[in-house]
Design a protein around this motif. Sequence first.
Motif, mmCIF file in Angstrom:
data_model
loop_
_atom_site.group_PDB
_atom_site.id
_atom_site.type_symbol
_atom_site.label_atom_id
_atom_site.label_comp_id
_atom_site.label_asym_id
_atom_site.label_seq_id
_atom_site.Cartn_x
_atom_site.Cartn_y
_atom_site.Cartn_z
ATOM 1 N N TRP A 57 0.900 -0.784 0.214
ATOM 2 C CA TRP A 57 -0.092 0.312 0.318
ATOM 3 C C TRP A 57 0.868 1.476 -0.468
ATOM 4 O O TRP A 57 1.752 1.420 0.707
ATOM 5 C CB TRP A 57 -0.548 -0.076 1.550
ATOM 6 C CG TRP A 57 -1.866 -0.960 0.955
ATOM 7 C CD1 TRP A 57 -1.158 -2.669 1.402
ATOM 8 C CD2 TRP A 57 -3.105 -0.999 0.823
ATOM 9 N NE1 TRP A 57 -2.094 -3.352 1.034
ATOM 10 C CE2 TRP A 57 -3.725 -2.255 1.199
ATOM 11 C CE3 TRP A 57 -3.863 0.144 0.747
ATOM 12 C CZ2 TRP A 57 -4.734 -2.952 0.837
ATOM 13 C CZ3 TRP A 57 -5.426 -0.430 -0.723
ATOM 14 C CH2 TRP A 57 -5.606 -1.498 -0.132
ATOM 15 N N GLN A 58 -0.223 2.102 -0.810
ATOM 16 C CA GLN A 58 1.051 3.259 -0.915
ATOM 17 C C GLN A 58 0.425 4.873 -1.521
ATOM 18 O O GLN A 58 -1.050 4.215 -1.513
ATOM 19 C CB GLN A 58 2.343 3.388 -2.125
ATOM 20 C CG GLN A 58 3.042 4.563 -2.101
ATOM 21 C CD GLN A 58 4.253 4.390 -3.525
ATOM 22 O OE1 GLN A 58 3.700 3.653 -4.636
ATOM 23 N NE2 GLN A 58 5.303 4.329 -3.814
ATOM 24 N N GLN A 59 0.167 5.822 -0.320
ATOM 25 C CA GLN A 59 -0.404 7.481 -0.233
ATOM 26 C C GLN A 59 -0.369 7.619 -2.041
ATOM 27 O O GLN A 59 0.511 7.860 -2.298
ATOM 28 C CB GLN A 59 -0.513 7.826 0.630
ATOM 29 C CG GLN A 59 -0.362 7.496 1.920
ATOM 30 C CD GLN A 59 -0.499 9.048 3.167
ATOM 31 O OE1 GLN A 59 1.005 8.675 3.156
ATOM 32 N NE2 GLN A 59 -1.306 9.204 3.568
ATOM 33 N N ASP A 60 -1.254 8.158 -2.407
ATOM 34 C CA ASP A 60 -1.761 9.108 -3.832
ATOM 35 C C ASP A 60 -1.735 10.627 -2.992
ATOM 36 O O ASP A 60 -1.575 10.761 -1.967
ATOM 37 C CB ASP A 60 -2.819 8.588 -4.548
ATOM 38 C CG ASP A 60 -4.250 9.028 -3.788
ATOM 39 O OD1 ASP A 60 -3.759 9.974 -2.937
ATOM 40 O OD2 ASP A 60 -5.120 8.892 -3.732
ATOM 41 N N ASP A 61 -1.447 11.010 -4.193
ATOM 42 C CA ASP A 61 -1.527 12.910 -4.569
ATOM 43 C C ASP A 61 -2.286 12.707 -3.274
ATOM 44 O O ASP A 61 -2.111 13.991 -2.482
ATOM 45 C CB ASP A 61 -1.219 13.567 -4.821
ATOM 46 C CG ASP A 61 0.220 12.974 -5.861
ATOM 47 O OD1 ASP A 61 0.936 12.509 -5.301
ATOM 48 O OD2 ASP A 61 -0.095 12.570 -6.880
ATOM 49 N N GLN A 62 -3.073 12.605 -3.061
ATOM 50 C CA GLN A 62 -4.658 13.068 -1.516
ATOM 51 C C GLN A 62 -3.970 12.454 -0.703
ATOM 52 O O GLN A 62 -5.298 12.817 0.013
ATOM 53 C CB GLN A 62 -5.898 13.311 -2.465
ATOM 54 C CG GLN A 62 -6.135 13.559 -3.719
ATOM 55 C CD GLN A 62 -5.569 13.290 -5.392
ATOM 56 O OE1 GLN A 62 -5.471 11.744 -5.425
ATOM 57 N NE2 GLN A 62 -5.227 14.408 -5.460
ATOM 58 N N GLY A 63 -3.533 11.467 -0.307
ATOM 59 C CA GLY A 63 -2.770 10.673 1.001
ATOM 60 C C GLY A 63 -4.092 9.425 1.072
ATOM 61 O O GLY A 63 -3.771 9.459 2.499
ATOM 62 N N ARG A 64 -4.716 9.635 0.156
ATOM 63 C CA ARG A 64 -5.792 8.004 0.030
ATOM 64 C C ARG A 64 -4.603 6.605 0.093
ATOM 65 O O ARG A 64 -3.623 6.934 -1.132
ATOM 66 C CB ARG A 64 -6.451 7.893 -1.022
ATOM 67 C CG ARG A 64 -7.462 9.419 -0.932
ATOM 68 C CD ARG A 64 -8.463 8.778 -1.841
ATOM 69 N NE ARG A 64 -8.423 9.390 -3.031
ATOM 70 C CZ ARG A 64 -8.998 10.040 -3.703
ATOM 71 N NH1 ARG A 64 -9.479 10.241 -3.589
ATOM 72 N NH2 ARG A 64 -8.199 10.343 -5.183
ATOM 73 N N TRP A 65 -5.083 5.931 0.507
ATOM 74 C CA TRP A 65 -4.027 4.530 0.584
ATOM 75 C C TRP A 65 -4.325 3.574 -0.990
ATOM 76 O O TRP A 65 -5.514 3.331 -0.705
ATOM 77 C CB TRP A 65 -4.269 3.780 1.834
ATOM 78 C CG TRP A 65 -3.391 4.311 3.046
ATOM 79 C CD1 TRP A 65 -4.257 4.532 3.768
ATOM 80 C CD2 TRP A 65 -1.803 3.707 3.137
ATOM 81 N NE1 TRP A 65 -2.843 5.369 5.129
ATOM 82 C CE2 TRP A 65 -1.826 4.935 4.326
ATOM 83 C CE3 TRP A 65 -0.769 3.965 2.714
ATOM 84 C CZ2 TRP A 65 -0.641 5.109 4.780
ATOM 85 C CZ3 TRP A 65 0.680 3.876 2.808
ATOM 86 C CH2 TRP A 65 0.931 4.514 3.629
ATOM 87 N N GLN A 66 -3.594 3.136 -1.268
ATOM 88 C CA GLN A 66 -3.810 2.934 -2.907
ATOM 89 C C GLN A 66 -2.694 1.265 -2.635
ATOM 90 O O GLN A 66 -1.657 1.539 -2.626
ATOM 91 C CB GLN A 66 -3.263 3.016 -4.084
ATOM 92 C CG GLN A 66 -3.711 4.749 -4.751
ATOM 93 C CD GLN A 66 -5.199 4.873 -4.661
ATOM 94 O OE1 GLN A 66 -5.069 3.997 -5.748
ATOM 95 N NE2 GLN A 66 -6.666 5.399 -4.134
ATOM 96 N N ASN A 67 -3.916 0.204 -3.455
ATOM 97 C CA ASN A 67 -2.640 -0.962 -3.353
ATOM 98 C C ASN A 67 -2.056 -0.914 -4.438
ATOM 99 O O ASN A 67 -2.801 -0.723 -5.320
ATOM 100 C CB ASN A 67 -4.333 -2.254 -3.170
ATOM 101 C CG ASN A 67 -4.050 -3.486 -3.086
ATOM 102 O OD1 ASN A 67 -2.443 -4.109 -3.266
ATOM 103 N ND2 ASN A 67 -4.160 -3.876 -2.565
#
Length: 151
Positions: free
Chosen positions: A137-147
């Motif tokens: 899991w890594q954060q996108d530019d908006q701070g949401r976690w993306q698998n």
Amino acid sequence: MTPVFFYQLQTQPLEVVLPKLLATSLERGWRVVVQAGSDERAEALADQLWSQDKEGFLPHGTKADGFPDLQPVWITATDENPNNANVRFYVDGAAVGDVAGLTRAVIMFDGNDTDALDAARAEWKRFRANGHEVSFWQQDDQGRWQNRAAG
């Protein structure tokens, strides 16, 4: 087999991310152990949680507080589970022990630290080779976690 989630901290520090993930865990009815890399770091995280949110409170304790069986979140630097947690967070390079019987294990690491990245890669390989479901899991530019990866 216990699913193992790897969270790469890159855009926000642990002190910002961890309280949100703990709150989500509690909302799901889970009990949690957070294992830090040292006693000092465990106490610092616990102190930080006391002042994190002026509107709410994340119930938690450490060995200094006692009564582990009453704590929905237990923060420690050792491989213990005195509150009968079903989710465990490993932070600050804490040694990852046996995760059998957990609902979920979460390994959080500093994506800006080469040694932490190498250690996370080694753990990924170990858990995957042992038959665990792993996800990255890594954060996108908006701070949401993306698998970003699963295996």
